[in-house]
Design a protein around this motif. Structure first.
Motif, PDB file in Angstrom:
ATOM      1  N   VAL A 163       2.952   8.653 -19.818  1.00  0.00           N
ATOM      2  CA  VAL A 163       2.331   9.603 -18.914  1.00  0.00           C
ATOM      3  C   VAL A 163       2.255   8.988 -17.518  1.00  0.00           C
ATOM      4  CG1 VAL A 163      -0.036   8.854 -19.312  1.00  0.00           C
ATOM      5  CG2 VAL A 163       0.404  11.236 -18.747  1.00  0.00           C
ATOM      6  N   GLN A 423       2.220  14.846 -17.899  1.00  0.00           N
ATOM      7  CA  GLN A 423       3.173  15.414 -18.845  1.00  0.00           C
ATOM      8  C   GLN A 423       2.552  15.352 -20.239  1.00  0.00           C
ATOM      9  OE1 GLN A 423       4.117  13.047 -16.428  1.00  0.00           O
ATOM     10  NE2 GLN A 423       4.466  14.902 -15.210  1.00  0.00           N
ATOM     11  N   ARG A 424       1.464  16.093 -20.363  1.00  0.00           N
ATOM     12  CA  ARG A 424       0.684  16.032 -21.584  1.00  0.00           C
ATOM     13  C   ARG A 424       0.264  17.426 -22.003  1.00  0.00           C
ATOM     14  NH1 ARG A 424      -0.496  12.012 -25.299  1.00  0.00           N
ATOM     15  NH2 ARG A 424       0.333  10.106 -24.441  1.00  0.00           N
ATOM     16  N   TYR A 425      -0.171  17.550 -23.241  1.00  0.00           N
ATOM     17  CA  TYR A 425      -0.584  18.850 -23.757  1.00  0.00           C
ATOM     18  C   TYR A 425      -2.055  19.156 -23.456  1.00  0.00           C
ATOM     19  CZ  TYR A 425      -2.001  22.477 -27.018  1.00  0.00           C
ATOM     20  OH  TYR A 425      -2.530  23.613 -27.558  1.00  0.00           O
ATOM     21  N   PRO A 460       4.087  13.580 -26.879  1.00  0.00           N
ATOM     22  CA  PRO A 460       4.807  13.465 -25.610  1.00  0.00           C
ATOM     23  C   PRO A 460       6.288  13.285 -25.913  1.00  0.00           C
ATOM     24  CG  PRO A 460       3.547  11.472 -26.040  1.00  0.00           C
ATOM     25  CD  PRO A 460       3.194  12.453 -27.112  1.00  0.00           C
ATOM     26  N   SER A 466       6.613  17.349 -20.376  1.00  0.00           N
ATOM     27  CA  SER A 466       5.433  17.803 -21.095  1.00  0.00           C
ATOM     28  C   SER A 466       5.804  18.450 -22.419  1.00  0.00           C
ATOM     29  CB  SER A 466       4.692  18.818 -20.223  1.00  0.00           C
ATOM     30  OG  SER A 466       3.770  19.525 -21.008  1.00  0.00           O
ATOM     31  N   ASP A 491       3.731  20.965 -16.701  1.00  0.00           N
ATOM     32  CA  ASP A 491       2.794  19.843 -16.589  1.00  0.00           C
ATOM     33  C   ASP A 491       1.367  20.392 -16.636  1.00  0.00           C
ATOM     34  OD1 ASP A 491       4.904  18.175 -16.325  1.00  0.00           O
ATOM     35  OD2 ASP A 491       4.536  17.622 -14.233  1.00  0.00           O
ATOM     36  N   THR A 492       0.445  19.554 -17.038  1.00  0.00           N
ATOM     37  CA  THR A 492      -0.958  19.950 -17.028  1.00  0.00           C
ATOM     38  C   THR A 492      -1.726  19.121 -15.994  1.00  0.00           C
ATOM     39  OG1 THR A 492      -1.334  18.420 -18.842  1.00  0.00           O
ATOM     40  CG2 THR A 492      -1.012  20.733 -19.420  1.00  0.00           C
TER      41      THR A 492
END
Length: 800
Positions: A163, A423-425, A460, A466, A491-492
């Motif tokens: 990340v 780049q995460r949920y 990831p 993401s 992206d979040t």
RNA sequence: GCGGGUGUGGCGGAAUGGCAGACGCGCCGGUCUUAGGAACCGGUUCGAAAGAGUGUAGGUUCGAGUCCUAUUACCCGCACCA
């Protein structure tokens, strides 16, 4: 009365809940007090004893303010987006939403067991769509004002978390969270222009009641410096611009340095005779991690550019240009003029590459070390500047540069824009779509929240994209502007997003028309007292001040600063004096303490452990002292008789009220408790206290040990809750004794004491002192040089 | 290297320039107990005493843990920011 803490605590927690005792009221006519503690990240480990320290402290402040008649808002919530939950979810194949629910339930149960007077009606959770709707809304306001922009840039990338990290999340070249190596990666990232607010973030600190170290840390982090940009002509026919804070030393600039990433390296490709060598150096520098760069601070490296030279604009002399990684691409212009005589780094470099060192400020020995003192030196070898002080020379040189069009005054900051993509949920989706025709387009506000879709896999990806990018159904959408095909941003937002404005939501937590009603914000804001950890000083605290200023600019807030007062608690260390951590095996679970001693003892001990702002080691033995104090307090119920006041306790009681009242305001909880202990000892010595007096004592104790205080209050025949009773007042005249013991010194050494009425005048005091046997003997036959009498304090007789 | 902070009993820590060690822990002695790792009572900076004593050395002051100068140790933050 036997102190059965288990039943007492259960009883009063139930009564408080049933009567909604600690709800903040929307009665905007009353004076308000907004007390805030940092809402926790609900991890799977539950609370450890460090968490309740700041919570208890502000609970005490809130409880006292409530009793003093304020409409108190003391809320709690959950900062629940983030990596640990997501990592746990991946490992155990449970949806992060479920993990979060579970952790929140655990945390809430633990907090409730401590009897903290939070207004649970206003509980918030950053992962709740009705909450992050407004996080997204604020992001859109930033986007619409041009404060959010996408940029291809070299970012910090954690090799383990996979990340992108903000600068603030990289500590000593490794990931703040997992400790893994951080490398540089070029990616497109959303950025927030916090740098546009740099000046205001510094300047507005002046009027705030923040502890000094928070202010200085923020100021240093923003790192404002004023200097000048200067243009150097080069033999390639172009101009190289540099930044310096020492324009006064321009006559001593004997070479120049550009950063490895400087764009001129490519531009000069044709004229550089050693282009390959320069390129090799650039590649080597790019491969170095931050950790390696800082490790190799001592040894300077670099390559001289063959084929291009610069011209010192003031001396007209040709000087060489180097490329070296001691110059940072991201600061100033990425290029410097080197003045080895008066800059340590330049001096080191010049010695290594055998470059001329020209002294332009007298006062040191520039052959042996750079002379960097700006206070004492005088300019030499510097044409029209010679003879001037550094400060004068700076000003004169900058004017000269400006007049001749070769430079200008310039302010620079260390602060960088905030890398806002992850780049995460498990984070807030960024509410934007990309349309080939229209570019980046905001989702219409009436379509918020853009909810996080349920995905099969939140791992990831190895490419660094993401997990959301794999969800084509969700990603493919239509452009709100042209109606054509578009793709969602996958992206979040970073964990810091939800916490950057959460205190505003507490003011009006269920509003679905706005992040909070203007009326509610105008009444409750700003936060009157905010306590939190020092580790957030350059992260959450700075970010949230930035967002509050943006919201102020668009009229959502009426005040330019969100927090009036900021304090910080010391850490609670393990028994061995080390930081509490799972790996060290020294973590204490508050549940165990609550079980064995009760919440009131736990609270009291955490406040008694030492100075609130300093760290202190946990000591299981010391807890017993606090338990004993409460045991003995409970027993006072059997001792208390009658009403009114008992002669012996009148003055001690007024003293105690004064002491506890002021100590709470000053966060001196430890001495407030000590004073109550001393008072209780005095009660036992006299073996007398009335029911009225014990009731007052219960009021004073109630912020600290609220459950037992309620029980004793009830046992003394009072109705209602002590928590909602009036805070006692005191008579200043009764906080002083009638008589005082005054020490008598001879030549500054205490030789005796005399007991005198409080209002005795100087002559009477001195006469009494001289009448004392030991003093009379000491001054017999000596001549008195001086007599100092400070009524109520001391007598000092100087003899020869 | 730069910025900020802290050095006081065996321990956590108190002291608007005015009796250093409040309060608590621990320890010692005692009471009550079959028992005590419970409760209660007394003592507890060091020293037999004179006296000495707040990291170290100076200074200001009638008087310094507190103010000033230097020095040292530790902690936190930043760290090639020109």
């Amino acid at each position: 009365m036997k102190y059965d803490y288990k039943s007492i605590e259960a009883k009063w927690q139930r009564k408080w809940e049933e009567s909604n005792a600690f709800a903040a009221h929307n009665d905007y006519s009353k004076p308000k007090f907004f007390a805030l503690v940092e809402f926790p990240y609900p991890s799977g480990n539950g609370l450890h004893v460090g968490h309740p320290r700041p919570y208890t402290a502000l609970d005490i402040v809130s409880r006292k303010k409530r009793m003093q008649g304020y409409n108190v808002l003391f809320p709690m919530g959950w900062d629940a987006f983030g990596l640990p939950t997501e990592n746990f979810a991946i490992k155990n194949h449970i949806h992060p939403r479920i993990v979060t629910e579970r952790n929140v339930a655990r945390f809430k149960g633990q907090l409730k067991s401590l009897g903290l007077s939070f207004d649970w009606n206003r509980e918030i959770n950053t992962t709740d769509p009705s909450y992050y709707k407004w996080t997204q809304w604020i992001f859109l306001q930033l986007f619409k004002r041009g404060l959010a922009y996408k940029k291809k840039m070299s970012v910090n990338f954690c090799t383990s978390c996979k990340v992108v990290l903000a600068n603030e999340e990289v500590v000593n070249g490794v990931c703040e969270r997992c400790g893994s190596e951080v490398i540089h990666k070029v990616k497109e990232q959303w950025m927030l222009k916090i740098t546009e607010y740099a000046d205001r973030l510094i300047d507005d600190l002046a009027d705030l009641d923040f502890i000094e170290k928070v202010k200085t840390q923020q100021i240093n982090w923003i790192g404002r410096s004023t200097g000048a940009e200067v243009d150097f002509k080069t033999t390639a026919g172009d101009t190289l611009r540099i930044y310096t804070t020492r324009a006064d030393t321009l006559y001593g600039a004997t070479y120049m340095v550009i950063a490895p990433e400087h764009e001129y390296i490519d531009r000069w490709k044709q004229v550089l005779q050693n282009y390959d060598e320069v390129l090799a150096y650039r590649d080597a520098a790019a491969k170095k991690s931050d950790f390696e760069r800082t490790e190799l601070v001592k040894e300077k490296t670099g390559v001289r550019l063959d084929g291009v030279r610069a011209i010192n604009p003031i001396t007209g002399l040709e000087i060489p240009i180097f490329v070296s990684d001691y110059v940072l691409a991201g600061y100033g212009t990425g290029a410097i003029m080197a003045v080895p005589a008066h800059d340590e780094r330049d001096w080191d470099f010049a010695k290594k590459f055998d470059l001329p060192i020209i002294e332009v400020i007298a006062g040191g020995d520039v052959e042996n070390a750079a002379f960097t003192d700006v206070e004492s030196g005088t300019l030499v070898n510097s044409g029209f500047l010679s003879g001037l002080s550094v400060a004068e020379a700076k000003e004169k040189m900058i004017s000269y540069l400006a007049e001749n069009g070769i430079g200008m005054k310039k302010t620079n900051y260390k602060l960088r824009d905030w890398v806002f993509s992850r780049q995460r949920y498990w984070g807030e989706p960024i509410p934007l779509v990309f349309c080939e025709k229209c570019g980046w387009v905001a989702i219409p506000e009436d379509q918020l929240p853009l909810t996080l879709p349920d995905v099969e896999s939140y791992e990831p990806t190895s490419t660094g994209e993401s997990p959301l990018s794999a969800m084509t159904d969700w990603v493919n959408c239509t452009c709100p502007e042209c109606g054509g095909a578009a793709k969602r941003e996958t992206d979040t937002m970073p964990q810091w997003a939800g916490s950057s404005w959460y205190f505003l939501r507490y003011c009006d937590p269920t509003n679905d028309m706005a992040l909070a009603a203007k009326e509610a914000l105008d009444y409750w804001m700003p936060v009157d007292w905010y306590n939190g950890g020092m580790e957030h000083t350059t992260l959450h605290l700075l970010y949230s001040r930035f967002w509050a200023k943006v919201l102020y600019d668009i009229g959502v807030l009426s005040e330019k600063e969100p927090y009036l007062k900021r304090t910080s608690h010391g850490m609670i260390l393990g028994e061995n004096g080390e930081k509490m951590s799972k790996s060290r095996g020294n973590v204490v679970n508050p549940d165990d303490i609550v079980n064995e001693y009760g919440a009131d003892t736990m609270r009291l001990y955490e406040m008694f452990i030492g100075d609130f702002e300093k760290s202190a080691p946990w000591n299981p033995q010391s807890i017993k002292g606090c338990k004993r104090f409460l045991d003995r307090f409970a027993s006072l119920v059997d001792l208390a008789k009658g009403s009114g006041t008992s002669e012996a306790l009148v003055r001690p009681m007024h003293k105690l009220i004064k002491k506890v009242t002021s100590d709470i305001d000053e966060m001196k909880f430890n001495t407030a408790i000590a004073a109550m202990m001393a008072f209780q000892n005095e009660v036992y010595e006299n073996a007398a206290i009335t029911c009225d007096e014990l009731s007052v004592f219960a009021k004073l104790l109630s912020p600290f040990a609220p459950h037992l205080a309620e029980e004793v209050w009830e046992k003394m025949g009072n109705s209602g809750l002590v928590s909602l009773s009036d805070w006692p007042s005191y008579d200043e005249a009764l906080t002083k004794d009638n008589t005082v013991e005054m020490p008598v010194q001879i030549n500054g050494k205490v030789k005796s004491t005399v007991s005198l009425p409080i209002d005795a005048d100087k002559e009477a005091i001195l006469a009494a002192a001289k009448a004392d046997e030991r003093i009379a003997a000491a001054i017999l036959g000596k001549s008195i040089v001086k007599e100092i009498v400070v009524p109520g304090k001391i007598i000092n007789i100087v003899i020869r």
